[in-house]
Design a protein around this motif. Structure first.
Motif, PDB file in Angstrom:
ATOM      1  N   SER A  25       0.873  -1.177   0.000  1.00  0.00           N
ATOM      2  CA  SER A  25       0.000   0.000   0.000  1.00  0.00           C
ATOM      3  C   SER A  25       0.907   1.222   0.000  1.00  0.00           C
ATOM      4  O   SER A  25       1.716   1.404   0.915  1.00  0.00           O
ATOM      5  N   ARG A  27       1.502   5.237  -0.075  1.00  0.00           N
ATOM      6  CA  ARG A  27       0.807   6.460   0.383  1.00  0.00           C
ATOM      7  C   ARG A  27       1.388   7.738  -0.210  1.00  0.00           C
ATOM      8  O   ARG A  27       0.866   8.813   0.049  1.00  0.00           O
ATOM      9  N   CYS A  76     -11.852  11.568   0.751  1.00  0.00           N
ATOM     10  CA  CYS A  76     -11.047  10.467   1.307  1.00  0.00           C
ATOM     11  C   CYS A  76     -10.257  10.982   2.508  1.00  0.00           C
ATOM     12  O   CYS A  76      -9.141  10.531   2.783  1.00  0.00           O
ATOM     13  N   LEU A  77     -10.841  11.940   3.172  1.00  0.00           N
ATOM     14  CA  LEU A  77     -10.314  12.499   4.420  1.00  0.00           C
ATOM     15  C   LEU A  77      -8.931  13.124   4.229  1.00  0.00           C
ATOM     16  O   LEU A  77      -8.112  13.149   5.153  1.00  0.00           O
ATOM     17  N   GLN A  79      -6.383  11.994   2.812  1.00  0.00           N
ATOM     18  CA  GLN A  79      -5.267  11.070   3.000  1.00  0.00           C
ATOM     19  C   GLN A  79      -4.172  11.345   1.967  1.00  0.00           C
ATOM     20  O   GLN A  79      -4.457  11.649   0.801  1.00  0.00           O
ATOM     21  N   CYS A 192      -3.056   2.227  -3.455  1.00  0.00           N
ATOM     22  CA  CYS A 192      -3.420   2.124  -2.035  1.00  0.00           C
ATOM     23  C   CYS A 192      -4.937   1.986  -1.955  1.00  0.00           C
ATOM     24  O   CYS A 192      -5.669   2.897  -2.374  1.00  0.00           O
ATOM     25  N   MET A 194      -8.356   2.224  -0.175  1.00  0.00           N
ATOM     26  CA  MET A 194      -8.781   3.038   0.984  1.00  0.00           C
ATOM     27  C   MET A 194     -10.256   2.801   1.311  1.00  0.00           C
ATOM     28  O   MET A 194     -11.108   2.861   0.427  1.00  0.00           O
ATOM     29  N   GLU A 195     -10.490   2.560   2.589  1.00  0.00           N
ATOM     30  CA  GLU A 195     -11.883   2.594   3.055  1.00  0.00           C
ATOM     31  C   GLU A 195     -12.074   3.796   3.964  1.00  0.00           C
ATOM     32  O   GLU A 195     -13.170   4.022   4.486  1.00  0.00           O
ATOM     33  N   GLY A 196     -10.994   4.538   4.152  1.00  0.00           N
ATOM     34  CA  GLY A 196     -11.086   5.761   4.936  1.00  0.00           C
ATOM     35  C   GLY A 196     -11.605   6.882   4.051  1.00  0.00           C
ATOM     36  O   GLY A 196     -10.835   7.642   3.456  1.00  0.00           O
ATOM     37  N   PHE A 197     -12.936   6.947   3.922  1.00  0.00           N
ATOM     38  CA  PHE A 197     -13.552   8.034   3.141  1.00  0.00           C
ATOM     39  C   PHE A 197     -14.959   8.257   3.649  1.00  0.00           C
ATOM     40  O   PHE A 197     -15.529   7.406   4.345  1.00  0.00           O
ATOM     41  N   ASP A 198     -15.489   9.395   3.289  1.00  0.00           N
ATOM     42  CA  ASP A 198     -16.856   9.732   3.667  1.00  0.00           C
ATOM     43  C   ASP A 198     -17.763   9.227   2.544  1.00  0.00           C
ATOM     44  O   ASP A 198     -17.849   9.833   1.472  1.00  0.00           O
ATOM     45  N   GLU A 199     -18.403   8.095   2.792  1.00  0.00           N
ATOM     46  CA  GLU A 199     -19.150   7.449   1.699  1.00  0.00           C
ATOM     47  C   GLU A 199     -20.266   8.345   1.166  1.00  0.00           C
ATOM     48  O   GLU A 199     -20.527   8.351  -0.048  1.00  0.00           O
TER      49      GLU A 199
END
Ligand SMILES: Cc1cc2nc3c(=O)[nH]c(=O)nc-3n(C[C@H](O)[C@H](O)[C@H](O)COP(=O)(O)O)c2cc1C
Length: 244
Positions: A25, A27, A76-77, A79, A192, A194-199
């Motif tokens: 992954s 970044r 995606c916050l 990232q 990478c 990513m599941e770190g996001f505001d769906e």
């Protein structure tokens, strides 16, 4: 030559191992664009992933235009991977696509004659498996029948609800995501997931339907300096791989 007579092509386990083992992954990306023909081939390789009933319940939203990409990176916050990648790909599961895709499989069948068993599967069996009915009532009825029948013999234990349909579509979509990551690696590029996001925001930006699920947003590009943060570590042991 059709699929039945296609010879198995030569394969190279070392090449595969190199691709799998070198995937990390990433970044930080260099910003170098991925050539369009490479990206297209990687996406096509993604769609060759095995998938439930060949219903291909996925879509790939390739975001490269600077404005939209910047907004998506924010969703995606912010990232690093999302901000530095030249391309972001939202990998979307579509639980409700099964009906339309069942018809599409028949419409686009790659041989002249569709075997009767195939017609029966997509016309009769697939609806039985995947239809949940209004408010999920058909799913509940299937579950009740399954519980009783399951006392005597093996029966399918789902999907029995719209929530289970989400899992159903996500399984296949995640396999396509892995194909995509490995294909990029094979071409020397990186990614990478990513599941770190505001769906909610991602869905709004990409104008997705309510029923669709963003399984991952994939940042992709050329690996940048210090793009990999840590050494790779995986658990080993009998609790992870069990031979029985
Ligand atoms: C479903 C999924 C979601 C992930 N979400 C993020 C994420 O939001 N941000 C991030 O930096 N990495 C994310 N990762 C990457 C993982 O952190 C990474 O795969 C894991 O630490 C193992 O490292 P490796 O991929 O380099 O082997 C995600 C991976 C997966 C499969």
């Amino acid at each position: 030559m059709n699929a039945k007579t296609d010879p198995v092509s030569d394969t190279d386990p070392d090449a595969f191992s190199k691709i799998v083992r070198s995937r990390r992954s990433v970044r930080r990306f260099t910003g170098e664009p991925i050539p369009p023909e490479v990206l297209q081939d990687c996406l096509e390789l993604a769609t060759l992933a095995p998938n439930s009933s060949n219903l291909q319940p996925w879509s790939f939203h390739v975001v490269q235009t600077p404005d939209l990409k910047a907004q998506l990176a924010e969703a995606c916050l912010g990232q690093n991977a999302a901000r530095t990648a030249p391309v972001l790909i939202a990998i979307v599961a579509r639980p409700q696509s099964w009906k339309q895709h069942a018809q599409r499989v028949l419409d686009e069948w790659p041989e002249e004659r569709i075997p009767d068993i195939v017609k029966r599967y997509y016309r009769k069996v697939a609806p039985l498996h995947y239809r949940q009915g209004p408010f999920g009532v058909f799913g509940l009825a299937k579950k009740a029948v399954g519980l009783v029948a399951g006392l005597k013999r093996p029966v399918p234990r789902g999907p029995y609800s719209p929530a289970e349909m989400k899992i159903w579509a996500t399984k296949s979509t995640a396999l396509a995501a892995e194909n995509l990551m490995l294909a990029l690696r094979a071409y020397g590029f990186d990614s990478c997931p990513m599941e770190g996001f505001d769906e909610c925001r991602v869905k709004k930006l990409l104008e997705l339907q309510r029923s669709e699920l963003v399984v991952m947003v994939l940042a992709a590009g050329r690996r940048g300096e210090k793009g990999v943060y840590n050494r790779q570590h995986r658990f080993t042991g009998e609790d992870i791989i069990r031979y029985r």
